[in-house]
Design an enzyme around this catalytic site. Structure first.
Site, PDB file in Angstrom:
ATOM      1  N   LYS A   1       0.817  -1.223   0.000  1.00 61.87           N
ATOM      2  CA  LYS A   1       0.000   0.000   0.000  1.00 61.87           C
ATOM      3  C   LYS A   1       0.848   1.269   0.000  1.00 61.87           C
ATOM      4  CE  LYS A   1      -2.276  -1.112   3.766  1.00 61.87           C
ATOM      5  NZ  LYS A   1      -1.956  -2.543   3.945  1.00 61.87           N
ATOM      6  N   THR A   2       1.807   1.311   0.903  1.00 63.50           N
ATOM      7  CA  THR A   2       2.591   2.540   1.051  1.00 63.50           C
ATOM      8  C   THR A   2       3.384   2.839  -0.215  1.00 63.50           C
ATOM      9  OG1 THR A   2       2.761   2.201   3.438  1.00 63.50           O
ATOM     10  CG2 THR A   2       4.354   3.686   2.439  1.00 63.50           C
TER      11      THR A   2
ATOM     12  N   GLU B   1      -3.630   5.917   1.508  1.00 59.26           N
ATOM     13  CA  GLU B   1      -3.634   4.497   1.820  1.00 59.26           C
ATOM     14  C   GLU B   1      -4.988   4.136   2.414  1.00 59.26           C
ATOM     15  OE1 GLU B   1      -0.480   2.535   3.905  1.00 59.26           O
ATOM     16  OE2 GLU B   1       0.940   4.099   3.320  1.00 59.26           O
TER      17      GLU B   1
END
Length: 460
Positions: free
Chosen positions: A121-122, A165
């Site tokens: 995600k990051t 996110e």
């Protein structure tokens, strides 16, 4: 709740030092909130940055921190046992969970891009953000790690796009209303909250339901659970992966001596663009495809996409270089889930090196138990492995699980060079005595192992 009603009041964050919490606090400060404060027992870079920005952060939890607060924001790790939480609850101070605040902020934007998935995600949020910045698109950004181009994990834009996110833990991402919902993968994690993988899948299915007709769901078709979601969610969907059966796929893959991937993105039989990444690993090919599709959907040119991805050099704590000791390269990565560990070790394979060391800190007693068998197998490809004590964090000590058990199983089953060393300080001393020129030392975990390099380089 209209969060802007609290612009001239005091908003207090319990456990403000977390990556998302600190980012949200900075967003409020940037929006002109005058009374942002927080508390956190753990000192770190995020807390230092908050103080430097003028936010008052107490170094311990105490009821005095919330006595005059008008709104209290708390993270998932905070519960009724916390004295500040208990005081706010008892005295009727309005309270918001971290995800509720994030959701409240996201509603102000017509174009919300939510990046979800158990892994990546990051990094993917960072890639999309870098491309938007490169294309001079004025987006607001909320990311779970420090993005070097921003020197922060947030950016307050003036456009109608919000890039964030979307974390599945305790169903946090269900507060968002994404126009573009990205699903990178769906795997078993956070089993201290979710019952099983099916429970996790159903949460992701709920996450994509608010996507409007003019938006879409972008997902990795190579991931079985994500492919199932794309088939059943009832939304306009775009798939990507290495398999040519996806809407978009990667071909002609190669790696530089530094481990950076290069590939050609295809849509069906049509070659669209040649991509050169500045981050390591095959997994980042998948992450970058999700970013490319999202940015094309948002009208960003191919040249800007290529340029933005080339500029993206990762997010702090994601294969982040920390220095060189005795000719050995020291790298840190946040990866803690077995699939993340395996992918990061795989990412290091094309890099020219003598030996690959992995120093791993298991995260949570419950997670180590639940993923024990997968953890035993995920270190394949490393030449030497050190495992230190479990980082308990929000959980009480569990005497039925220990890092030594993991090491014993890796040695007996995988026949690997794996050693148990209790503390970071002892691990650092062992590394300093044994690292050789040409080695790569990869420290991994989501807990305090982030600080191991300070002991290697004597930065106490």
């Amino acid at each position: 709740m209209n969060i802007l009603d609290y612009k001239n009041k005091r908003v207090h964050f319990i456990a403000i030092g977390g990556s998302s919490m600190s980012g949200l606090a900075m967003m409020l400060l940037n929006l002109g909130f005058t009374g942002v404060s927080g508390s956190d027992w753990a000192e770190g870079k995020a807390v230092a940055a908050l103080r430097a920005a003028g936010i008052r952060v107490a170094s311990k939890h105490d009821v005095q921190n919330v006595e005059d607060a008008d709104l209290v924001v708390y993270s998932a790790a905070i519960g009724p046992a916390n004295c500040e939480y208990a005081y706010a609850k008892e005295h009727g101070i309005p309270m918001l969970r971290r995800d509720e605040l994030l959701g409240a902020l996201s509603y102000a934007y017509k174009n919300c891009i939510g990046v979800s998935g158990t892994h990546g995600k990051t990094t993917t949020t960072g890639m999309i953000s870098e491309i938007f910045q490169y294309a001079k698109r004025d987006a607001t950004i909320h990311i779970g790690g420090v993005l070097p181009m921003l020197h922060s994990n947030v950016r307050l834009g003036h456009g109608d796009t919000f890039i964030t996110e979307a974390c599945e833990y305790v169903d946090s991402f269900l507060t968002l209303r994404p126009r573009y919902a990205i699903v990178l993968n769906i795997d078993a994690d956070h089993l201290d909250y979710f019952k099983d993988l099916e429970h996790i899948y159903q949460s992701f299915l709920k996450f994509v339901q608010p996507v409007p007709q003019d938006g879409c769901v972008i997902g990795c078709g190579d991931d079985a659970m994500t492919a199932r979601l794309l088939k059943n969610c009832g939304k306009r969907c775009i798939s990507y992966g290495f398999n040519p059966d996806n809407d978009y796929h990667a071909r002609d893959i190669s790696f530089t001596a530094e481990g950076y991937p290069q590939y050609t993105l295809y849509k069906g039989a049509e070659s669209l663009l040649r991509v050169e990444l500045s981050v390591v690993g095959k997994l980042n090919i998948l992450n970058s495809m999700a970013a490319i599709i999202c940015c094309m959907e948002n009208g960003i040119s191919r040249d800007d996409i290529i340029g933005g991805l080339k500029e993206f050099r990762g997010v702090m704590r994601r294969f982040e270089d920390r220095g060189v000791y005795n000719g050995a390269r020291v790298v840190h990565d946040y990866g803690h889930h077995p699939q993340e560990v395996e992918a990061t070790i795989l990412a290091a394979q094309p890099i020219e090196k003598k030996r690959l060391w992995v120093v791993y800190q298991p995260a949570l007693y419950s997670r180590t138990k639940a993923q024990f068998d997968r953890l035993v197998k995920c270190f394949r490809g490393a030449d030497k492995v050190i495992i230190i004590d479990i980082f308990g964090s929000r959980e009480p000590f569990d005497p039925t699980i220990h890092s030594r058990m993991l090491v014993d199983k890796i040695v007996s089953q995988e026949h690997m060079d794996c050693k148990y060393i209790s503390t970071m300080e002892e691990a650092a001393e062992y590394l300093k005595a044994n690292l050789m020129p040409g080695d790569i030392c990869l420290t991994m975990g989501s807990g305090s192992i982030d600080k191991l390099d300070t002991f290697i380089f004597d930065k106490k």
